[in-house]
Structures are given as C-alpha cells and as structure tokens.
Design a protein around this motif. Structure first.
Motif, short mmCIF file in Angstrom:
data_model
loop_
_atom_site.label_atom_id
_atom_site.label_comp_id
_atom_site.label_asym_id
_atom_site.label_seq_id
_atom_site.Cartn_x
_atom_site.Cartn_y
_atom_site.Cartn_z
N ARG A 1 0.84 -1.20 0.00
CA ARG A 1 0.00 0.00 0.00
C ARG A 1 0.88 1.25 0.00
NH1 ARG A 1 -2.88 3.38 3.74
NH2 ARG A 1 -1.88 2.36 5.52
N LEU A 2 0.72 2.06 -1.03
CA LEU A 2 1.44 3.33 -1.13
C LEU A 2 0.77 4.34 -0.20
CD1 LEU A 2 3.55 5.21 -2.42
CD2 LEU A 2 1.91 5.63 -4.26
N VAL A 3 1.52 4.85 0.77
CA VAL A 3 0.93 5.76 1.74
C VAL A 3 1.23 7.23 1.44
CG1 VAL A 3 0.79 4.06 3.59
CG2 VAL A 3 2.88 5.42 3.33
N GLN A 4 2.35 7.51 0.75
CA GLN A 4 2.64 8.91 0.44
C GLN A 4 3.77 9.01 -0.57
OE1 GLN A 4 2.54 11.34 3.87
NE2 GLN A 4 2.90 13.27 2.78
N VAL A 5 3.70 10.05 -1.43
CA VAL A 5 4.76 10.39 -2.38
C VAL A 5 5.17 11.84 -2.13
CG1 VAL A 5 5.43 10.62 -4.80
CG2 VAL A 5 3.80 8.84 -4.13
N VAL A 6 6.47 12.09 -2.02
CA VAL A 6 6.97 13.46 -1.86
C VAL A 6 8.12 13.66 -2.85
CG1 VAL A 6 6.32 13.66 0.58
CG2 VAL A 6 8.60 12.78 -0.03
N ASN A 7 8.47 14.92 -3.08
CA ASN A 7 9.60 15.26 -3.95
C ASN A 7 10.80 15.68 -3.09
OD1 ASN A 7 8.42 15.01 -6.66
ND2 ASN A 7 7.07 16.65 -5.98
N GLY A 8 11.84 14.88 -3.17
CA GLY A 8 13.05 15.18 -2.40
C GLY A 8 14.02 16.10 -3.11
N MET A 9 13.69 16.48 -4.36
CA MET A 9 14.51 17.43 -5.14
C MET A 9 15.95 16.94 -5.29
SD MET A 9 12.09 19.42 -5.86
CE MET A 9 12.96 20.68 -6.78
N TRP A 10 16.15 15.61 -5.26
CA TRP A 10 17.45 14.96 -5.47
C TRP A 10 18.44 15.21 -4.33
CZ3 TRP A 10 16.31 12.00 -9.45
CH2 TRP A 10 15.54 12.50 -10.50
N GLN A 11 17.98 15.76 -3.19
CA GLN A 11 18.88 16.23 -2.15
C GLN A 11 18.88 15.30 -0.92
OE1 GLN A 11 17.70 20.24 -1.22
NE2 GLN A 11 17.67 20.86 -3.38
N ARG A 12 20.05 15.03 -0.42
CA ARG A 12 20.22 14.17 0.75
C ARG A 12 19.57 14.77 2.00
NH1 ARG A 12 25.85 11.19 1.77
NH2 ARG A 12 25.32 9.90 3.59
N GLU A 13 19.87 16.03 2.28
CA GLU A 13 19.36 16.67 3.49
C GLU A 13 17.85 16.82 3.44
OE1 GLU A 13 19.20 18.26 7.20
OE2 GLU A 13 20.91 17.27 6.23
N ARG A 14 17.31 17.17 2.30
CA ARG A 14 15.86 17.32 2.19
C ARG A 14 15.16 15.98 2.41
NH1 ARG A 14 12.28 21.05 -0.62
NH2 ARG A 14 10.35 19.99 -1.25
N ALA A 15 15.72 14.91 1.81
CA ALA A 15 15.12 13.58 1.99
C ALA A 15 15.22 13.13 3.45
CB ALA A 15 15.80 12.58 1.07
N TYR A 16 16.31 13.48 4.09
CA TYR A 16 16.47 13.15 5.52
C TYR A 16 15.37 13.82 6.35
CZ TYR A 16 18.29 13.84 10.27
OH TYR A 16 18.42 13.92 11.63
N GLN A 17 15.14 15.09 6.10
CA GLN A 17 14.09 15.81 6.83
C GLN A 17 12.72 15.25 6.51
OE1 GLN A 17 14.83 19.85 5.64
NE2 GLN A 17 16.66 20.06 6.92
N GLN A 18 12.49 14.92 5.25
CA GLN A 18 11.20 14.36 4.87
C GLN A 18 10.99 13.00 5.52
OE1 GLN A 18 11.87 14.57 0.62
NE2 GLN A 18 10.37 16.22 0.38
N ALA A 19 12.04 12.17 5.53
CA ALA A 19 11.92 10.85 6.14
C ALA A 19 11.62 10.94 7.63
CB ALA A 19 13.20 10.06 5.90
N ASN A 20 12.17 11.95 8.31
CA ASN A 20 11.90 12.11 9.74
C ASN A 20 10.41 12.22 10.02
OD1 ASN A 20 14.57 11.93 10.58
ND2 ASN A 20 14.91 14.15 10.52
N TRP A 21 9.71 13.12 9.28
CA TRP A 21 8.29 13.28 9.57
C TRP A 21 7.42 12.23 8.89
CZ3 TRP A 21 5.18 14.31 5.41
CH2 TRP A 21 5.72 14.99 4.29
N LEU A 22 7.91 11.66 7.78
CA LEU A 22 7.15 10.59 7.14
C LEU A 22 7.13 9.34 8.02
CD1 LEU A 22 8.35 10.92 3.43
CD2 LEU A 22 6.00 11.23 4.26
N LEU A 23 8.27 9.00 8.61
CA LEU A 23 8.33 7.81 9.46
C LEU A 23 7.55 8.02 10.76
CD1 LEU A 23 12.09 6.88 8.88
CD2 LEU A 23 10.09 5.58 8.12
N ALA A 24 7.52 9.25 11.24
CA ALA A 24 6.70 9.54 12.41
C ALA A 24 5.21 9.42 12.07
CB ALA A 24 7.01 10.94 12.94
#
Length: 363
Positions: free
Chosen positions: A199-222
């Motif tokens: 089940r796909l729960v969410q799609v976001v755009n990380g803009m190819w960036q490590r730091e942005r994906a890290y921040q997104q993963a923090n709130w996505l996993l929460a």
C-alpha cells in the motif's frame, strides 16, 4: 617504374593505408554540481570516452542552477571560436531555450539524459526540422528503471517475509518537472499496480537532495511508523532516508528495505552491505554514449539510421556481486578501461544497433 604511374598509384596507396580520424571538440553543459557524485561520474565517464575517441571535451557545470545552464549555452554560442558540437540536458525543462540559442548560432547540438516532455515536443517539434541544428537526443529508459527497481524491492520484501501482512510503501521522487524524475516515478507506480498487498501511503519530492530527503523521512516515518518499504529516485535521497532510519532505531535492509537509482561508490558499498535492497544504475554513462554517437556522426555514420530520438535500455539492476565488480573495475571513477571504441558503429561496421546496456560495461 615510369613516373606517370605515380599519379595513379599514390592515391591508391593512400586510400589503402589506415586513415587518421579528425579530432573535433564538444562542450557539455553539466546541470549538476562539480562535486556531486552522480554528475561528477558522468563527466569523468565522458572524459574517458573523449580520450578514447580523440575528442576535445569541455565540461561546464551549472551547479544545479537551471538559469545558469541557459547562460552557459549563451556564452558558448557567443564565442568567436565555438566548439564543433554541444551536449545539453533537459533539466528543469530548459532544453528548448538552450536548443534555440544553439540553433541560432548554427551549433550542432545533442540532447542527452532527459528527453523532451510532450508539451515541449509540441512546441519545438522533432530534431532537424524546426531547429535544424538540433541533431537528436539520447535518453536512458527511466520508466523501466523505476519499474525494475520497485519490482526488485518488492521481491526482496517477499524473501524476507515482509509481505505476509499488507506492507506500507513510501516514495521519494526527484523533482516534479524533470522528465527523468517523472518517468522513474511513473514506472515505479506501474510496477506497484500488480501488488495489492503493498500500500502506497505517500509520495513526496526530495529534489534529489540528501538533506531534504532526511528531513522528509523524519516526519514521514513519524506519520507512518509501520512503513516497511521506501523507494527513492536517486542515491543521495536514499542516504538521507538511511540516516533517518538509523536515528529512528530501525535498520535499513532488515526492518525497512530501500530501493534507489544511481552508481556512486557509496551506494555500491551499501548494496554490498545490504543496506540498499534494490538498485538500478548505469545511466551515468549516457553522456559518454552521446560522444560515441557524435563520433560516428562526425565521421559519416549518422545515428539517424537508428532514430533521432533514442531511448535506450542503458540501466541495469545491480546485484551485490555486480556492485563489487563495479568497485573493483572502476576504483576512483577511472573509466578508461571501458574501451568506448568497441561501441562505435563506425569503427565496428558489423554492429547493426547501439548496445549501451550497463551489463556490457561490466563484462
């Protein structure tokens, strides 16, 4: 021998002897940063191909600034001594502006890595028509890469028993405009359609960036603590996800499986170590293959016989064994051992089609 025969035999002898090929120059507008692993490896592979094919290559970095890409093309076309050819990338959909500048300067140009979007194609047409000096394009099949990497991720999850109950999936795409990003996401979503237990729960755009994906993963996993699968469109974003998982107390490759795309030495080691469960790569060589095509074109073997807008199966799924072979073969991003001349149709007349598959490079 009578002197009159020299006028007959000398041209014949010259024709029979191996003929030297004429060197030519190419400028490449690299959309990435000069120290960005993927785009740096792309340039290094192009430099290896240029050395092999006796091409004078100039790499100009736009440092992830799409407006600078246009400005760099403007600067190149304003030179009194222009390169013989130009290679540009449709990053952030700026290809039409660059192609128009090059066409006005009568500078033959090849589009690489990203194709035109349907809207752009409707705007400027096909190569060699409205823009006569736009020679064509070469792009890897990004949709297939997205499809294969997601399918491989689900296969790895099944092997680990993570599909015994419905599994939640997060997707971190690149940016919403660049064709490569759009196509990879579309391919992954198409693969997902065959697996109702995921089940796909969410799609976001990380803009190819490590730091942005890290921040997104923090709130996505929460927000989605039951996540078991994460797909990312490039390795930098996968590294951001990996860091977040580790800080969250979850082990990548065991508690949560990650799929991604690219070829950095770091991602190859992560594939070997099992932190990355599915990996597709090889497209960093697209620029090098573009040089092979330009070499053939410059020496009378027009790639138009195969098509003007080529989408090639350049990607390949990378197993841990293949990742180790890659590290052994190309330590320090030294790609001189590939032997790009063997991929040229002009130098190898028995080749009927270009074969740019990544597996061939690892042979």
């Amino acid at each position: 021998m009578p002197r009159r025969w020299f006028g007959v035999l000398l041209p014949l002898i010259c024709w029979l002897l191996p003929q030297p090929t004429l060197a030519f120059s190419v400028a490449f507008v690299n959309p990435g940063r000069h120290d960005e692993p993927y785009w740096l490896s792309a340039s290094q592979a192009m430099q290896a191909a240029a050395r092999d094919l006796d091409i004078e290559l100039e790499v100009l970095y736009a440092e992830r600034d799409h407006l600078k890409m246009i400005d760099l093309v403007r600067q190149v076309t304003a030179r009194s001594q222009k390169p013989d050819y130009l290679i540009v990338v449709n990053e952030k959909l700026v290809a039409p502006a660059m192609l128009r500048l090059a066409n006005a300067a009568r500078l033959p140009t090849l589009l690489a890595y990203n194709e035109l979007s349907p809207e752009q194609r409707a705007e400027i047409g096909r190569p060699r028509r409205q823009l006569r000096y736009w020679l064509g394009s070469l792009a890897p099949d990004n949709e297939q890469a997205g499809y294969d990497s997601l399918e491989a991720l689900i296969a790895a999850a099944r092997q680990r028993g993570l599909l015994n109950a419905p599994a939640e999936l997060l997707m971190i795409s690149g940016d919403p405009a660049t064709p490569a990003s759009v196509e990879r996401l579309r391919g992954a979503q198409q693969a997902l359609a065959a697996y109702p237990q995921v089940r796909l729960v969410q799609v976001v755009n990380g803009m190819w960036q490590r730091e942005r994906a890290y921040q997104q993963a923090n709130w996505l996993l929460a927000r989605h603590p039951r996540t078991r699968l994460i797909w990312t469109a490039n390795d930098l974003m996968a590294f951001g996800v990996r860091q977040s998982l580790q800080e969250y107390g979850r082990q990548p490759g065991r508690d949560v499986l990650i799929a991604t795309v690219n070829n950095s030495q770091e991602v190859m080691r992560a594939r070997i170590d099992g932190e990355i469960s599915a990996l597709s790569g090889g497209h960093f060589l697209t620029g090098a293959w573009a040089l092979v095509m330009l070499y053939d074109y410059a020496h009378g073997k027009d790639f138009a016989t195969e098509g003007l807008e080529l989408r090639k199966p350049i990607f390949g799924l990378i197993t841990p064994a293949m990742a180790q072979r890659y590290l052994d073969k190309f330590a320090g991003n030294d790609f001189d051992g590939i032997g790009f001349r063997r991929f040229s149709r002009r130098l190898n007349p028995t080749l009927r089609h270009y074969d740019f598959r990544f597996q061939r490079v690892l042979e």
